[in-house]
Motif scaffolding. Structure first.
Motif, PDB file in Angstrom:
ATOM      1  N   VAL A 142       0.864  -1.169   0.000  1.00 10.61           N
ATOM      2  CA  VAL A 142       0.000   0.000   0.000  1.00 10.61           C
ATOM      3  C   VAL A 142       0.905   1.225   0.000  1.00 10.61           C
ATOM      4  O   VAL A 142       1.858   1.293   0.784  1.00 10.61           O
ATOM      5  CB  VAL A 142      -0.932   0.014   1.231  1.00 10.61           C
ATOM      6  CG1 VAL A 142      -1.651   1.358   1.347  1.00 10.61           C
ATOM      7  CG2 VAL A 142      -1.943  -1.114   1.137  1.00 10.61           C
ATOM      8  N   ASN A 186       5.673   5.074   1.656  1.00  7.73           N
ATOM      9  CA  ASN A 186       5.270   6.468   1.500  1.00  7.73           C
ATOM     10  C   ASN A 186       5.727   7.013   0.156  1.00  7.73           C
ATOM     11  O   ASN A 186       6.853   6.734  -0.283  1.00  7.73           O
ATOM     12  CB  ASN A 186       5.876   7.323   2.628  1.00  7.73           C
ATOM     13  CG  ASN A 186       5.383   6.904   3.995  1.00  7.73           C
ATOM     14  OD1 ASN A 186       4.183   6.867   4.239  1.00  7.73           O
ATOM     15  ND2 ASN A 186       6.303   6.551   4.877  1.00  7.73           N
ATOM     16  N   LYS A 225       1.172   5.327   0.483  1.00 12.62           N
ATOM     17  CA  LYS A 225       0.498   6.483   1.082  1.00 12.62           C
ATOM     18  C   LYS A 225       0.976   7.736   0.360  1.00 12.62           C
ATOM     19  O   LYS A 225       2.157   8.063   0.372  1.00 12.62           O
ATOM     20  CB  LYS A 225       0.843   6.565   2.575  1.00 12.62           C
ATOM     21  CG  LYS A 225       0.095   7.656   3.333  1.00 12.62           C
ATOM     22  CD  LYS A 225       0.461   7.595   4.820  1.00 12.62           C
ATOM     23  CE  LYS A 225      -0.309   8.647   5.613  1.00 12.62           C
ATOM     24  NZ  LYS A 225       0.029   8.578   7.059  1.00 12.62           N
ATOM     25  N   GLN A 237      -8.209   2.403  -3.997  1.00 12.10           N
ATOM     26  CA  GLN A 237      -7.963   3.267  -2.841  1.00 12.10           C
ATOM     27  C   GLN A 237      -8.715   2.690  -1.647  1.00 12.10           C
ATOM     28  O   GLN A 237      -9.873   2.281  -1.768  1.00 12.10           O
ATOM     29  CB  GLN A 237      -8.416   4.687  -3.124  1.00 12.10           C
ATOM     30  CG  GLN A 237      -8.090   5.683  -2.013  1.00 12.10           C
ATOM     31  CD  GLN A 237      -8.311   7.128  -2.437  1.00 12.10           C
ATOM     32  OE1 GLN A 237      -7.883   7.544  -3.506  1.00 12.10           O
ATOM     33  NE2 GLN A 237      -8.979   7.897  -1.598  1.00 12.10           N
ATOM     34  N   GLN A 294      -3.768   9.633   1.431  1.00  8.86           N
ATOM     35  CA  GLN A 294      -4.625   8.587   0.873  1.00  8.86           C
ATOM     36  C   GLN A 294      -3.817   7.311   0.656  1.00  8.86           C
ATOM     37  O   GLN A 294      -2.624   7.355   0.339  1.00  8.86           O
ATOM     38  CB  GLN A 294      -5.230   9.060  -0.449  1.00  8.86           C
ATOM     39  CG  GLN A 294      -6.151  10.264  -0.305  1.00  8.86           C
ATOM     40  CD  GLN A 294      -6.506  10.872  -1.647  1.00  8.86           C
ATOM     41  OE1 GLN A 294      -5.697  10.891  -2.577  1.00  8.86           O
ATOM     42  NE2 GLN A 294      -7.730  11.365  -1.759  1.00  8.86           N
ATOM     43  N   LEU A 295      -4.489   6.178   0.811  1.00  7.66           N
ATOM     44  CA  LEU A 295      -3.838   4.883   0.677  1.00  7.66           C
ATOM     45  C   LEU A 295      -4.263   4.209  -0.618  1.00  7.66           C
ATOM     46  O   LEU A 295      -5.456   4.014  -0.855  1.00  7.66           O
ATOM     47  CB  LEU A 295      -4.196   3.979   1.869  1.00  7.66           C
ATOM     48  CG  LEU A 295      -3.814   4.505   3.257  1.00  7.66           C
ATOM     49  CD1 LEU A 295      -4.321   3.546   4.334  1.00  7.66           C
ATOM     50  CD2 LEU A 295      -2.317   4.703   3.375  1.00  7.66           C
ATOM     51  N   LYS A 296      -3.279   3.852  -1.423  1.00  7.27           N
ATOM     52  CA  LYS A 296      -3.559   3.181  -2.695  1.00  7.27           C
ATOM     53  C   LYS A 296      -2.926   1.795  -2.673  1.00  7.27           C
ATOM     54  O   LYS A 296      -1.756   1.642  -2.319  1.00  7.27           O
ATOM     55  CB  LYS A 296      -3.020   4.007  -3.869  1.00  7.27           C
ATOM     56  CG  LYS A 296      -3.713   5.358  -4.024  1.00  7.27           C
ATOM     57  CD  LYS A 296      -3.203   6.099  -5.246  1.00  7.27           C
ATOM     58  CE  LYS A 296      -3.886   7.459  -5.395  1.00  7.27           C
ATOM     59  NZ  LYS A 296      -5.319   7.330  -5.671  1.00  7.27           N
ATOM     60  N   ALA A 326      -4.899  -0.173   5.290  1.00  8.37           N
ATOM     61  CA  ALA A 326      -4.118  -1.176   4.567  1.00  8.37           C
ATOM     62  C   ALA A 326      -4.611  -2.573   4.901  1.00  8.37           C
ATOM     63  O   ALA A 326      -4.907  -2.871   6.064  1.00  8.37           O
ATOM     64  CB  ALA A 326      -2.645  -1.045   4.926  1.00  8.37           C
ATOM     65  N   THR A 345       3.243  -0.981   4.015  1.00  5.67           N
ATOM     66  CA  THR A 345       2.925   0.366   3.536  1.00  5.67           C
ATOM     67  C   THR A 345       4.205   1.126   3.242  1.00  5.67           C
ATOM     68  O   THR A 345       5.164   1.066   4.016  1.00  5.67           O
ATOM     69  CB  THR A 345       2.110   1.142   4.590  1.00  5.67           C
ATOM     70  OG1 THR A 345       0.897   0.430   4.848  1.00  5.67           O
ATOM     71  CG2 THR A 345       1.770   2.535   4.104  1.00  5.67           C
TER      72      THR A 345
END
Length: 242
Positions: free
Chosen positions: A123, A155, A125, A143, A130-132, A147, A153
């Motif tokens: 994921v 960045n 950020k 989106q 926003q988390l994609k 997570a 995750t």
């Protein structure tokens, strides 16, 4: 029973009649064959007997079935043989959550759409928080508000870091890190396709891009023993510590 010349004349007459009738029979046979072929073509390609009655979607979660069926836009009642499979597959492939698509005709009246969903690999950020979700190919396809469990995750330092190449660079780092090392990583940041950095304890590792990940890992592991503040393996031929 005719004998002699009379018998020979009769046989000759019968053979002559057979020869005269042969073209007629051939024409009749050809006409019959054409009629059968034409009937088969009509049944398969034009009649409602073998038309699409159902569209099945397999290989994806139930929540994906209706959107995929809507994208496919296969009209019920269209002869199954005349469905453009490539066109249907191209329409379904427009859905971001779909990784692979194949189409199958199941006679007499079912079109089967085989779709493989993308699997979350990490994921990312973005700068707005926003988390994609990104798959193992570096494709950002959804989106989320949180997570998925077990998905790391990273960045993104800027919007440019969300490009396909930049995300592929982030994926390459996560792929090569052993599980034991992943648990020690405090932060992974992707800035561009050529600049991924990660934090291991108090050490910042400048990883670089996608090239030579195994070699970079080996060099990084060796250099971590001296606990430097910075390790730069972006150019593995000339690693730097400070």
């Amino acid at each position: 029973m005719p004998t002699g010349l009379a018998s020979s004349a009769a046989r000759f007459q019968r053979r002559a009649q057979d020869v005269r009738r042969r073209p007629v029979r051939l024409v009749a046979y050809a006409a019959g064959a054409l009629l059968v072929v034409g009937l088969l073509v009509w049944v398969v390609a034009f009649s409602p007997l073998l038309a699409v009655r159902t569209v099945e979607v397999v290989g994806v979660p139930s929540s994906e079935v209706a959107p995929i069926r809507a994208l496919a836009r296969v009209p019920l009642g269209q002869p199954l043989a005349r469905v453009d499979q490539d066109l249907v597959a191209a329409r379904v492939a427009e859905r971001a959550t779909v990784a692979d698509v194949s189409i199958e005709r199941s006679w007499p009246g079912t079109l089967v759409i085989h779709a493989s969903p993308r699997v979350p690999f990490l994921v990312v950020k973005n700068p707005q928080g926003q988390l994609k979700v990104v798959d193992a190919e570096g494709v950002a396809y959804a989106q989320v508000s949180a997570a998925p469990k077990g998905v790391p995750t990273v960045n993104a330092a800027s919007e440019a870091a969300l490009s396909r190449d930049a995300l592929a660079a982030a994926v390459s780092v996560v792929k090569v890190l052993p599980v034991g090392v992943q648990h020690r990583v405090g932060n992974v940041t992707v800035s561009s396709a050529n600049l991924v950095t990660l934090k291991l304890g108090k050490t910042t590792v400048i990883w670089g891009g996608v090239g030579e990940p195994e070699r970079k890992l080996a060099i990084m592991t060796a250099l971590l023993r001296s606990s430097p503040k910075v390790i730069d393996v972006s150019a593995p031929d000339t690693p730097v510590t400070r």
